[in-house]
Design an enzyme around this catalytic site. Structure first.
Site, PDB file in Angstrom:
ATOM      1  N   ASP A  97       0.785  -1.234   0.000  1.00  0.00           N
ATOM      2  CA  ASP A  97       0.000   0.000   0.000  1.00  0.00           C
ATOM      3  C   ASP A  97       0.814   1.279   0.000  1.00  0.00           C
ATOM      4  OD1 ASP A  97       1.091  -0.010   2.499  1.00  0.00           O
ATOM      5  OD2 ASP A  97      -0.781  -0.211   3.606  1.00  0.00           O
ATOM      6  N   GLU A 119      -0.368  -9.045  -1.200  1.00  0.00           N
ATOM      7  CA  GLU A 119      -1.008  -8.451  -0.011  1.00  0.00           C
ATOM      8  C   GLU A 119      -2.182  -7.553  -0.444  1.00  0.00           C
ATOM      9  OE1 GLU A 119       0.522  -5.489   3.036  1.00  0.00           O
ATOM     10  OE2 GLU A 119       1.448  -7.293   3.798  1.00  0.00           O
ATOM     11  N   GLU A 133      -2.191   5.122   2.839  1.00  0.00           N
ATOM     12  CA  GLU A 133      -2.103   3.709   2.457  1.00  0.00           C
ATOM     13  C   GLU A 133      -3.452   3.080   2.101  1.00  0.00           C
ATOM     14  OE1 GLU A 133      -0.612   5.036   5.123  1.00  0.00           O
ATOM     15  OE2 GLU A 133       1.524   4.815   4.704  1.00  0.00           O
ATOM     16  N   HIS A 205       5.855   5.372  13.047  1.00  0.00           N
ATOM     17  CA  HIS A 205       6.245   6.142  11.859  1.00  0.00           C
ATOM     18  C   HIS A 205       5.075   6.681  11.048  1.00  0.00           C
ATOM     19  CE1 HIS A 205       5.072   3.327   8.703  1.00  0.00           C
ATOM     20  NE2 HIS A 205       5.385   2.375   9.534  1.00  0.00           N
ATOM     21  N   ARG A 207       2.248   8.547   9.061  1.00  0.00           N
ATOM     22  CA  ARG A 207       1.996   9.976   8.804  1.00  0.00           C
ATOM     23  C   ARG A 207       0.864  10.513   9.673  1.00  0.00           C
ATOM     24  NH1 ARG A 207       4.835   9.348   4.124  1.00  0.00           N
ATOM     25  NH2 ARG A 207       5.410  11.225   2.964  1.00  0.00           N
ATOM     26  N   HIS A 238      12.705   5.400  13.114  1.00  0.00           N
ATOM     27  CA  HIS A 238      12.553   5.598  11.669  1.00  0.00           C
ATOM     28  C   HIS A 238      13.437   6.772  11.258  1.00  0.00           C
ATOM     29  CE1 HIS A 238      10.572   6.539   7.848  1.00  0.00           C
ATOM     30  NE2 HIS A 238       9.897   5.409   7.933  1.00  0.00           N
TER      31      HIS A 238
HETATM   32  C1  UD1 Z   1       6.560   4.942   3.823  1.00  0.00           C
HETATM   33  C2  UD1 Z   1       5.190   4.521   3.293  1.00  0.00           C
HETATM   34  C3  UD1 Z   1       4.403   3.809   4.387  1.00  0.00           C
HETATM   35  C4  UD1 Z   1       5.192   2.681   5.002  1.00  0.00           C
HETATM   36  C5  UD1 Z   1       6.555   3.208   5.458  1.00  0.00           C
HETATM   37  C6  UD1 Z   1       7.406   2.077   5.968  1.00  0.00           C
HETATM   38  C7  UD1 Z   1       4.104   5.985   1.676  1.00  0.00           C
HETATM   39  C8  UD1 Z   1       3.387   7.242   1.458  1.00  0.00           C
HETATM   40  N1  UD1 Z   1       4.459   5.711   2.922  1.00  0.00           N
HETATM   41  O1  UD1 Z   1       6.318   5.910   4.825  1.00  0.00           O
HETATM   42  O2  UD1 Z   1       3.226   3.281   3.822  1.00  0.00           O
HETATM   43  O3  UD1 Z   1       4.480   2.204   6.117  1.00  0.00           O
HETATM   44  O4  UD1 Z   1       7.222   3.815   4.360  1.00  0.00           O
HETATM   45  O5  UD1 Z   1       8.463   2.552   6.760  1.00  0.00           O
HETATM   46  O6  UD1 Z   1       4.377   5.282   0.756  1.00  0.00           O
HETATM   47  N2  UD1 Z   1      13.940   8.576   5.184  1.00  0.00           N
HETATM   48  C9  UD1 Z   1      15.327   8.506   5.141  1.00  0.00           C
HETATM   49  N3  UD1 Z   1      15.901   7.290   4.847  1.00  0.00           N
HETATM   50  C10 UD1 Z   1      15.189   6.160   4.623  1.00  0.00           C
HETATM   51  C11 UD1 Z   1      13.772   6.243   4.681  1.00  0.00           C
HETATM   52  C12 UD1 Z   1      13.178   7.453   4.945  1.00  0.00           C
HETATM   53  O7  UD1 Z   1      16.015   9.483   5.347  1.00  0.00           O
HETATM   54  O8  UD1 Z   1      15.759   5.111   4.389  1.00  0.00           O
HETATM   55  C13 UD1 Z   1      13.306   9.885   5.499  1.00  0.00           C
HETATM   56  C14 UD1 Z   1      13.350  10.850   4.312  1.00  0.00           C
HETATM   57  O9  UD1 Z   1      13.539  12.146   4.818  1.00  0.00           O
HETATM   58  C15 UD1 Z   1      11.946  10.725   3.735  1.00  0.00           C
HETATM   59  C16 UD1 Z   1      11.120  10.501   4.995  1.00  0.00           C
HETATM   60  O10 UD1 Z   1      11.937   9.665   5.819  1.00  0.00           O
HETATM   61  O11 UD1 Z   1      11.565  11.877   3.014  1.00  0.00           O
HETATM   62  C17 UD1 Z   1       9.768   9.873   4.816  1.00  0.00           C
HETATM   63  O12 UD1 Z   1       9.818   8.726   3.967  1.00  0.00           O
HETATM   64  P1  UD1 Z   1       8.490   8.301   3.130  1.00  0.00           P
HETATM   65  O13 UD1 Z   1       8.825   7.089   2.320  1.00  0.00           O
HETATM   66  O14 UD1 Z   1       7.949   9.477   2.416  1.00  0.00           O
HETATM   67  O15 UD1 Z   1       7.444   7.978   4.246  1.00  0.00           O
HETATM   68  P2  UD1 Z   1       7.410   6.885   5.365  1.00  0.00           P
HETATM   69  O16 UD1 Z   1       6.802   7.510   6.552  1.00  0.00           O
HETATM   70  O17 UD1 Z   1       8.716   6.228   5.459  1.00  0.00           O
HETATM   71  N1  UDP Z   2      11.833  -3.504  10.724  1.00  0.00           N
HETATM   72  C1  UDP Z   2      13.213  -3.568  10.565  1.00  0.00           C
HETATM   73  N2  UDP Z   2      14.005  -2.738  11.326  1.00  0.00           N
HETATM   74  C2  UDP Z   2      13.501  -1.865  12.233  1.00  0.00           C
HETATM   75  C3  UDP Z   2      12.079  -1.795  12.362  1.00  0.00           C
HETATM   76  C4  UDP Z   2      11.278  -2.625  11.583  1.00  0.00           C
HETATM   77  O1  UDP Z   2      13.727  -4.357   9.772  1.00  0.00           O
HETATM   78  O2  UDP Z   2      14.271  -1.173  12.898  1.00  0.00           O
HETATM   79  C5  UDP Z   2      10.989  -4.377   9.869  1.00  0.00           C
HETATM   80  C6  UDP Z   2       9.895  -5.154  10.565  1.00  0.00           C
HETATM   81  O3  UDP Z   2      10.350  -6.426  10.966  1.00  0.00           O
HETATM   82  C7  UDP Z   2       8.831  -5.262   9.495  1.00  0.00           C
HETATM   83  C8  UDP Z   2       9.013  -4.009   8.663  1.00  0.00           C
HETATM   84  O4  UDP Z   2      10.308  -3.501   8.985  1.00  0.00           O
HETATM   85  O5  UDP Z   2       9.082  -6.355   8.630  1.00  0.00           O
HETATM   86  C9  UDP Z   2       7.959  -2.991   8.990  1.00  0.00           C
HETATM   87  O6  UDP Z   2       8.292  -1.799   8.393  1.00  0.00           O
HETATM   88  P1  UDP Z   2       7.618  -0.440   8.804  1.00  0.00           P
HETATM   89  O7  UDP Z   2       7.119  -0.519  10.194  1.00  0.00           O
HETATM   90  O8  UDP Z   2       8.614   0.637   8.478  1.00  0.00           O
HETATM   91  O9  UDP Z   2       6.440  -0.295   7.752  1.00  0.00           O
HETATM   92  P2  UDP Z   2       4.939  -0.853   7.669  1.00  0.00           P
HETATM   93  O10 UDP Z   2       4.959  -2.311   7.858  1.00  0.00           O
HETATM   94  O11 UDP Z   2       4.144  -0.110   8.694  1.00  0.00           O
HETATM   95  O12 UDP Z   2       4.502  -0.444   6.310  1.00  0.00           O
END
Ligand code: UD1
Ligand code: UDP
Length: 387
Positions: A97, A119, A133, A205, A207, A238
């Site tokens: 999602d 999924e 999502e 994490h 939004r 995160h």
């Molecule tokens: C995204 C997904 C969410 C998922 C989550 C898993 C969308 C809109 N959101 O949310 O569904 O649950 O990932 O974690 O698709 N950043 C870094 N390094 C990284 C990752 C993120 O610096 O490796 C920072 C960046 O500043 C980035 C911000 O985190 O702009 C947000 O990342 P983003 O992918 O937009 O949203 P998530 O909250 O991670």
């Molecule tokens: N996870 C990880 N390292 C961490 C936290 C979570 O590898 O420090 C893994 C966790 O086991 C799960 C996935 O990341 O498989 C979940 O990711 P996240 O919570 O970022 O996203 P969501 O599942 O909510 O989309």
């Protein structure tokens, strides 16, 4: 002739749940596997690619600090457009999602390439929770041709939306397959070194939780750390800078609070298994923890994963300080309530999801008439007995 299957993903959770499917495709000579990452996440995605030794064929490297939904969508589509022209895949696989998921499904539709949605069918039916999502998943399902529904409930949601019943399969969730690659008999981590304390693992994490909701939870954690001197709190943070700012402003420093960098998935799964309790707003962790026998308090108003709540392994507590404190207190003091959650069944998978999905793709292309039997949760059998 081999069928070219292009797997597209961008974030940590998609990578973790796609990895076992990619491994199963790579082993199958009927298919050619092509891996494309948008890299909507950078460091957190790279951790997973490294653990599973996956080398993407294309890395679009789109992540920017504090990226917006519109930029993730538009940059992904523009760059994927070129990859589709170059690769000309027979099928695209997307997961879950995220905004990468939706952007990839839309680009596949523009190129008239069939989409397999891994999924598929999870729903809250609340447009803004989880945001974005819920709508990413619904829109991806609208564009998909083949549906890998993890549970009977997700299949029912797809049927309610009038998707083609002949293309919907209950496969279980590949998150459970991933655990077979990571869980190890021996594991140590600095945060686990004191055997006298109970360990609470927390991740946040979403939004929709940024702001007051997270602040409330952090205040609850301060309270719990003060009240229960025999607990340690482990918080892999995160990478989102907005979340880190809230953590550093609202969580009181303590030698029993471990604020750490995101763990690689090997470390996270093993640490989760050895934790006493998990607090999270994550989707994937709600699926993994039941298989690890660890109770989860879900820091959200609603969940698209109600199977775990029904099984008794997840409890939806929301984010209000008083509710979080009460729920944690209960599990720390009431051993009967704790055991009930810790020993509840795992409704999400049997570890055979990836092979099931590959067999269904083979049938889609007319390469076989056989597929592996669908995933059945024990509660589905009970319901059938009652019918
Ligand atoms: C995204 C997904 C969410 C998922 C989550 C898993 C969308 C809109 N959101 O949310 O569904 O649950 O990932 O974690 O698709 N950043 C870094 N390094 C990284 C990752 C993120 O610096 O490796 C920072 C960046 O500043 C980035 C911000 O985190 O702009 C947000 O990342 P983003 O992918 O937009 O949203 P998530 O909250 O991670
Ligand atoms: N996870 C990880 N390292 C961490 C936290 C979570 O590898 O420090 C893994 C966790 O086991 C799960 C996935 O990341 O498989 C979940 O990711 P996240 O919570 O970022 O996203 P969501 O599942 O909510 O989309």
């Amino acid at each position: 002739m081999t069928q070219k299957i292009m797997t597209i993903f961008g974030t940590r959770p998609e990578a973790i749940k796609m990895a076992p499917i990619i491994k199963a495709l790579e082993k199958d000579t009927r298919f050619e596997s092509c891996v494309v990452v948008t890299a909507q996440h950078r460091e957190m995605l790279d951790q997973v690619l490294e653990t599973f030794a996956i080398k993407p064929d294309f890395d679009l490297n789109i992540m920017t600090p504090n990226q917006t939904l519109a930029t993730i969508t538009s940059r992904s589509i523009a760059l994927l457009d070129e990859v589709f022209d170059q690769v000309n895949p027979d099928m695209v696989l997307v997961h879950g999602d995220t905004t990468t998921t939706f952007a990839a499904a839309l680009t596949a539709f523009y190129h008239q390439v069939p989409v397999g949605h891994v999924e598929a069918g999870l729903r809250t039916y609340d447009k803004y929770s989880p945001f974005p999502e819920e709508m990413n998943r619904q829109m991806t399902d609208a564009l998909a041709d083949l549906y890998f529904a993890p549970t009977a409930l997700s299949r029912d949601n797809l049927l309610k939306a009038h998707h083609d019943p002949s293309q919907i399969y209950v496969t279980g969730n590949s998150a459970i397959d991933a655990l077979a690659y990571t869980i190890a008999p021996d594991f140590s981590h600095v945060a686990l070194k004191n055997p006298e304390t109970k360990k609470i693992l927390i991740t946040m994490h979403r939004r929709e939780n940024l702001g007051q909701n997270m602040i409330q939870v952090f205040q609850a954690m301060n309270h719990i750390l003060d009240k229960h001197t025999d607990i340690e709190l482990i918080f892999p943070m995160h990478k989102n800078p907005k979340i880190r700012a809230l953590i550093h402003t609202h969580l009181k420093p303590s030698h029993r609070l471990h604020l750490i960098e995101p763990l690689d998935v090997f470390e996270f799964h093993n640490l989760a298994k050895r934790s006493d309790l998990i607090l999270t707003d994550s989707g994937g962790i709600q699926e993994e923890a039941p298989a690890l026998g660890v109770p989860v308090l879900v820091l959200r108003a609603s969940t698209e994963r109600p199977e775990g709540v029904a099984a008794g392994t997840l409890k939806l507590v929301g984010t209000a300080e008083v509710d979080v404190v009460r729920a944690v207190d209960e599990l720390l003091t009431d051993s009967v309530a704790y055991e009930k959650m810790a020993t509840a069944r795992n409704p999400y998978g049997d570890g055979k999801t990836s092979n099931r999905i590959v067999s269904i793709i083979a049938r889609y292309f007319g390469l076989t008439t056989d597929i592996l039997p669908e995933f059945r949760d024990k509660s589905d059998d009970k319901e059938r007995e009652l019918e």
